[in-house]
Design a protein around this motif. Sequence first.
Motif, PDB file in Angstrom:
ATOM      1  N   TYR A  67     -34.569  -8.965  21.738  1.00 20.87           N
ATOM      2  CA  TYR A  67     -33.387  -9.252  20.929  1.00 20.87           C
ATOM      3  C   TYR A  67     -32.198  -9.586  21.817  1.00 20.87           C
ATOM      4  O   TYR A  67     -31.443 -10.514  21.535  1.00 20.87           O
ATOM      5  CB  TYR A  67     -33.061  -8.061  20.024  1.00 20.87           C
ATOM      6  N   ASN A  77     -22.243 -10.686  17.424  1.00 20.69           N
ATOM      7  CA  ASN A  77     -23.464 -11.067  16.740  1.00 20.69           C
ATOM      8  C   ASN A  77     -23.730 -10.090  15.602  1.00 20.69           C
ATOM      9  O   ASN A  77     -23.385  -8.909  15.699  1.00 20.69           O
ATOM     10  CB  ASN A  77     -24.635 -11.037  17.718  1.00 20.69           C
ATOM     11  N   LEU A  79     -26.608  -8.224  13.267  1.00 17.15           N
ATOM     12  CA  LEU A  79     -28.006  -7.848  13.096  1.00 17.15           C
ATOM     13  C   LEU A  79     -28.112  -7.231  11.711  1.00 17.15           C
ATOM     14  O   LEU A  79     -27.514  -6.193  11.440  1.00 17.15           O
ATOM     15  CB  LEU A  79     -28.434  -6.860  14.177  1.00 17.15           C
ATOM     16  N   THR A 111     -31.790 -11.490  11.608  1.00 13.85           N
ATOM     17  CA  THR A 111     -32.200 -10.529  10.593  1.00 13.85           C
ATOM     18  C   THR A 111     -33.541  -9.905  10.922  1.00 13.85           C
ATOM     19  O   THR A 111     -34.380 -10.487  11.604  1.00 13.85           O
ATOM     20  CB  THR A 111     -32.270 -11.189   9.200  1.00 13.85           C
TER      21      THR A 111
END
Length: 181
Positions: A67, A77, A79, A111
Amino acid sequence: MKTLRNMNRRNLCIAAAISLVAIILIAGNANATSIKSQQPKKGDPYTQQYCDLNKAEDFSLGNGKTYYSKLKPGEENILLFWGSFCPHCENVFDYIEQSGCKRAIERNLFTVSEDDGIEAIEQHKGEFPILLDSQWKTFDQFNLEHLPSALVIDDAGNILGSAEGEHDVKAMLDEYVQRNR
């Protein structure tokens, strides 16, 4: 003598009024400056702080990628953990779709779907990166409890904000958009 006293009073009242206006203007300007300095910057913590993790756990995406390798340098970012069986998760996706800031959210959105198979996530294929977590390993790795759950993570893996549940996730997305325009 009386005229001189009246003139002095009048001058004193004018000077007091001017001083009062000056004080109000200076105080208002100082307040506006402090409000501007309170605007959050990238890297500042978010108001939504559900989880007590400070650092995002790295996890495998397969083929030697992780990731962290997907995090965009210098950017915040998102998630998002979700499942196609969860109506609240679908409401979050509808919210993103209908917002005027869809592009701002989706450009740094990654996701993790908690569905059992790939066919369940087909409707969102191609919209944003999706990791299938059918064993809930990644979900458990982050000690999450509810779907949807979302984290805002900087490029070093620091968790800046976290939310669980439809309402809180939407509020955090709104804050993300305000900070990342």
